[in-house]
Motif scaffolding. Structure first.
Motif, mmCIF file in Angstrom:
data_model
loop_
_atom_site.group_PDB
_atom_site.id
_atom_site.type_symbol
_atom_site.label_atom_id
_atom_site.label_comp_id
_atom_site.label_asym_id
_atom_site.label_seq_id
_atom_site.Cartn_x
_atom_site.Cartn_y
_atom_site.Cartn_z
ATOM 1 N N THR A 216 32.249 -31.425 8.513
ATOM 2 C CA THR A 216 31.683 -30.312 9.278
ATOM 3 C C THR A 216 30.786 -30.763 10.431
ATOM 4 O O THR A 216 30.247 -29.930 11.138
ATOM 5 N N GLN A 217 30.619 -32.075 10.614
ATOM 6 C CA GLN A 217 29.735 -32.515 11.692
ATOM 7 C C GLN A 217 30.485 -32.573 13.022
ATOM 8 O O GLN A 217 31.183 -33.543 13.325
ATOM 9 N N THR A 218 30.320 -31.499 13.817
ATOM 10 C CA THR A 218 30.930 -31.478 15.145
ATOM 11 C C THR A 218 29.997 -32.198 16.130
ATOM 12 O O THR A 218 28.883 -32.563 15.768
ATOM 13 N N MET A 219 30.449 -32.370 17.370
ATOM 14 C CA MET A 219 29.656 -33.103 18.358
ATOM 15 C C MET A 219 28.252 -32.520 18.565
ATOM 16 O O MET A 219 27.279 -33.266 18.571
ATOM 17 N N PRO A 220 28.116 -31.190 18.762
ATOM 18 C CA PRO A 220 26.763 -30.679 18.984
ATOM 19 C C PRO A 220 25.818 -31.004 17.830
ATOM 20 O O PRO A 220 24.642 -31.282 18.040
ATOM 21 N N LEU A 221 26.329 -31.002 16.596
ATOM 22 C CA LEU A 221 25.492 -31.336 15.443
ATOM 23 C C LEU A 221 25.105 -32.810 15.476
ATOM 24 O O LEU A 221 23.955 -33.181 15.204
ATOM 25 N N ALA A 222 26.076 -33.651 15.817
ATOM 26 C CA ALA A 222 25.800 -35.086 15.917
ATOM 27 C C ALA A 222 24.766 -35.356 17.002
ATOM 28 O O ALA A 222 23.862 -36.180 16.839
ATOM 29 N N VAL A 223 24.875 -34.612 18.116
ATOM 30 C CA VAL A 223 23.914 -34.765 19.215
ATOM 31 C C VAL A 223 22.515 -34.398 18.741
ATOM 32 O O VAL A 223 21.554 -35.128 18.954
ATOM 33 N N TYR A 224 22.411 -33.265 18.048
ATOM 34 C CA TYR A 224 21.101 -32.794 17.599
ATOM 35 C C TYR A 224 20.441 -33.814 16.674
ATOM 36 O O TYR A 224 19.267 -34.141 16.817
ATOM 37 N N LEU A 225 21.204 -34.359 15.726
ATOM 38 C CA LEU A 225 20.608 -35.297 14.773
ATOM 39 C C LEU A 225 20.294 -36.630 15.426
ATOM 40 O O LEU A 225 19.299 -37.264 15.103
ATOM 41 N N ALA A 226 21.142 -37.035 16.387
ATOM 42 C CA ALA A 226 20.860 -38.285 17.095
ATOM 43 C C ALA A 226 19.555 -38.158 17.877
ATOM 44 O O ALA A 226 18.788 -39.117 18.003
ATOM 45 N N LEU A 227 19.288 -36.947 18.367
ATOM 46 C CA LEU A 227 18.080 -36.696 19.154
ATOM 47 C C LEU A 227 16.814 -36.980 18.334
ATOM 48 O O LEU A 227 15.778 -37.337 18.890
ATOM 49 N N GLU A 228 16.896 -36.806 17.015
ATOM 50 C CA GLU A 228 15.731 -37.031 16.162
ATOM 51 C C GLU A 228 15.258 -38.478 16.223
ATOM 52 O O GLU A 228 14.072 -38.748 16.175
ATOM 53 N N THR A 229 16.205 -39.403 16.268
ATOM 54 C CA THR A 229 15.796 -40.801 16.183
ATOM 55 C C THR A 229 16.189 -41.615 17.409
ATOM 56 O O THR A 229 15.482 -42.534 17.780
ATOM 57 N N GLU A 230 17.339 -41.299 18.017
ATOM 58 C CA GLU A 230 17.839 -42.109 19.123
ATOM 59 C C GLU A 230 18.235 -41.218 20.296
ATOM 60 O O GLU A 230 19.408 -40.876 20.445
ATOM 61 N N PRO A 231 17.286 -40.831 21.128
ATOM 62 C CA PRO A 231 17.614 -39.939 22.249
ATOM 63 C C PRO A 231 18.732 -40.496 23.135
ATOM 64 O O PRO A 231 19.541 -39.735 23.660
ATOM 65 N N GLU A 232 18.789 -41.820 23.263
ATOM 66 C CA GLU A 232 19.831 -42.406 24.118
ATOM 67 C C GLU A 232 21.221 -42.147 23.553
ATOM 68 O O GLU A 232 22.151 -41.846 24.299
ATOM 69 N N ALA A 233 21.355 -42.277 22.228
ATOM 70 C CA ALA A 233 22.643 -42.005 21.601
ATOM 71 C C ALA A 233 23.027 -40.547 21.821
ATOM 72 O O ALA A 233 24.198 -40.224 22.041
ATOM 73 N N ALA A 234 22.019 -39.666 21.772
ATOM 74 C CA ALA A 234 22.290 -38.239 21.967
ATOM 75 C C ALA A 234 22.830 -37.990 23.373
ATOM 76 O O ALA A 234 23.744 -37.189 23.560
ATOM 77 N N ILE A 235 22.270 -38.697 24.357
ATOM 78 C CA ILE A 235 22.747 -38.527 25.740
ATOM 79 C C ILE A 235 24.202 -38.979 25.843
ATOM 80 O O ILE A 235 25.037 -38.300 26.436
#
Lengths: 261, 249
Positions: A216-235
């Protein structure tokens, strides 16, 4: 006089464009280009991307199957409460998606009004499944399709349909052979909006379907969680999602324009 | 035309009155901005009221949210006087940017197993969560409650396959409250705050996954910032926090 540029229109137009485009430029400037290839090859990224594309496409198909007839009903028939129904159909547009997700849980969840019956009859529950992602996305995206198609139906010339009917075509034949080809551009535009909205869907998805990689982890969800620890990965993830969606939309557009010309 | 004029006059007078009201009733109000972890919402709101009562003319404004998000907002220049984080790691982000004063751990928070009140899957301990028939929700490893869950499960030598990895502890708790999962690992404070909507089951391995909450004043903070931190560290502050389920450090 006529050829002079009306500044009253141009200035706000340029401001509006800058407002929409600058944040995107910010993403591009801050993107960690050197680690980009390495991040892109991470299996989790590809998995989330694949899941996003599949669920958004299936959700769009569901919206087409249910939404086009609904738009037809709203535009071409007259029954008591039609205006109220039209307002209700657009509710997901104004509802915060997270609330939409909770509402879906209350109806389709394991203890929901319909969900508990599904669970006891079939031993099946939608939350935390890929089908649940499709349900959440379709719920949020369908109004975009319905509104676009209804607008196209209202703008279409009814006389063609009337002519077909006087020649003996049944109402369904008229819909299939006359109405649908007539409003095809509207349906396509609606489907594109619907697909784009489904692709970016976050709130209803994470609330109703949860977040589990590969399921169930779509891209927007992956982006949101990446933002918690690795903002660069989220970008990076956001850019991937943007690039893929723009590519697909441009490719499809070329095909339609080519077919129409 | 006359009607419209009188409407304008009425609106204007409302604004003028409002402006007068605010300037005369509260002379020279000072504001204190506190960024605090979402799990501190109830306790810090109460402490804020106590602080305002003890310092007339002071208004305490809170920004509650995920500690990681708050830390990023602070390093990006958000105006804040005090930061209370749910993990030393998020405080470190701010300290590394040279923005935090002295850090003090003011409370600890422990995990518990949260189950619906009727406990449909008959969960009694951490081992029961490994049963594939038990639907479990955990926090994602990127957020503090998820990191704590990973440590606790690791300490117990248990592998759990959750159905979902939620974005924060409140979302995890909601899944239990709605009965969508049979169990979840959340903080003891969340179980208490749910007021009976979920039941908590303590487990021994939680001791190996205790979350420290550090607090610090921030760079260029108002002089009141230290006084607010002092209130949080005082016996009075500790009383409010332990009642909510936190443990003294």
């Amino acid at each position: 006089m006529r050829s002079r540029v009306p500044w009253l229109l141009v200035v706000p137009a340029v401001l509006g464009m800058a407002f929409l485009v600058l944040p995107l430029a910010g993403l591009l400037v801050r993107a960690p280009w050197s680690t980009l290839p390495q991040r892109l090859s991470e299996p989790q990224v590809l998995e989330a991307l694949r899941l996003s594309l599949v669920t958004a496409s299936v959700a769009t198909a569901v919206c087409l199957v249910l939404g086009v007839p609904l738009a037809w009903l709203l535009a071409r028939t007259d029954f008591p409460g039609r205006r109220l129904l039209r307002a209700l159909v657009t509710v997901p547009l104004v509802l915060p998606p997270v609330v939409g997700g909770v509402a879906l849980l209350l109806v389709l969840g394991r203890r929901g009004l319909v969900g508990q019956w599904l669970e006891s009859a079939f031993g099946f529950s939608l939350p935390f499944t890929t089908a649940g992602v499709v349900v959440a996305e379709a719920f949020v995206a369908m109004p975009f399709l319905v509104i676009a198609v209804e607008g196209a139906l209202r703008a279409a010339d009814v006389r063609y349909e009337e002519a077909a009917a006087t020649l003996g075509a049944s109402r369904f034949t008229v819909f299939r052979r006359v109405t649908l080809p007539l409003v095809a551009p509207g349906v396509l535009a609606g489907a594109v909006l619907c697909w784009a909205r489904a692709l970016g869907e976050f709130g209803a998805t994470i609330t109703f379907a949860g977040n589990f990689p590969g399921r169930t982890q779509t891209m927007p969800l992956a982006v949101y969680l990446a933002l918690e620890t690795e903002p660069e990965a989220a970008i990076v993830l956001s850019l991937v999602l943007l690039a893929v969606s723009v590519l697909i939309l441009v490719a499809l557009r070329d095909r339609w324009v080519g077919a129409a010309a | 035309m006359l009607k419209r004029l009188s409407l304008v006059a009425a609106i204007t007078s409302v604004f003028v009155l409002a402006a007068c009201g605010s300037s005369s009733a509260v002379p020279a109000e000072t504001e204190l901005t506190v960024f605090a972890a979402a799990s501190l919402t109830g306790t810090f709101t109460e402490l804020g009221k106590q602080f305002e009562a003890a310092h007339p003319g002071t208004k305490v404004t809170f920004n509650f949210g995920s500690s990681a998000t708050l830390a990023q907002q602070i390093t990006q220049g958000a105006p804040a006087d005090v930061f209370a984080a749910a993990s030393p790691a998020t405080m470190k982000t701010v300290a590394d940017a040279g923005l935090a004063g002295t850090q003090t751990v003011f409370v600890k928070n422990k995990l518990e197993i949260a189950v619906p009140p009727d406990n449909p899957a008959k969960v009694e301990n951490l081992k029961d969560l490994t049963d594939p028939k038990v639907k479990v929700a955990l926090c994602a490893a990127q957020v503090p409650c998820g990191a704590a869950a990973v440590r606790a499960l690791g300490a117990a030598g248990i592998e759990v396959t959750p159905v979902t990895l939620e974005q924060d502890v409140k979302a995890t708790l909601t899944k239990v409250e709605l009965g969508e999962v049979d169990a979840a690992l959340v903080y003891r404070t969340d179980v208490i705050a749910s007021a009976g909507k979920v039941s908590g089951i303590p487990f021994p391995e939680a001791d190996q996954a205790v979350n420290d909450y550090p607090i610090a004043t921030l760079k260029d903070a108002s002089p009141l910032a230290q006084q607010f931190v002092d209130l949080v560290l005082s016996p009075q502050g500790e009383d409010v926090l332990t009642k909510a389920g936190f443990e003294a450090p």
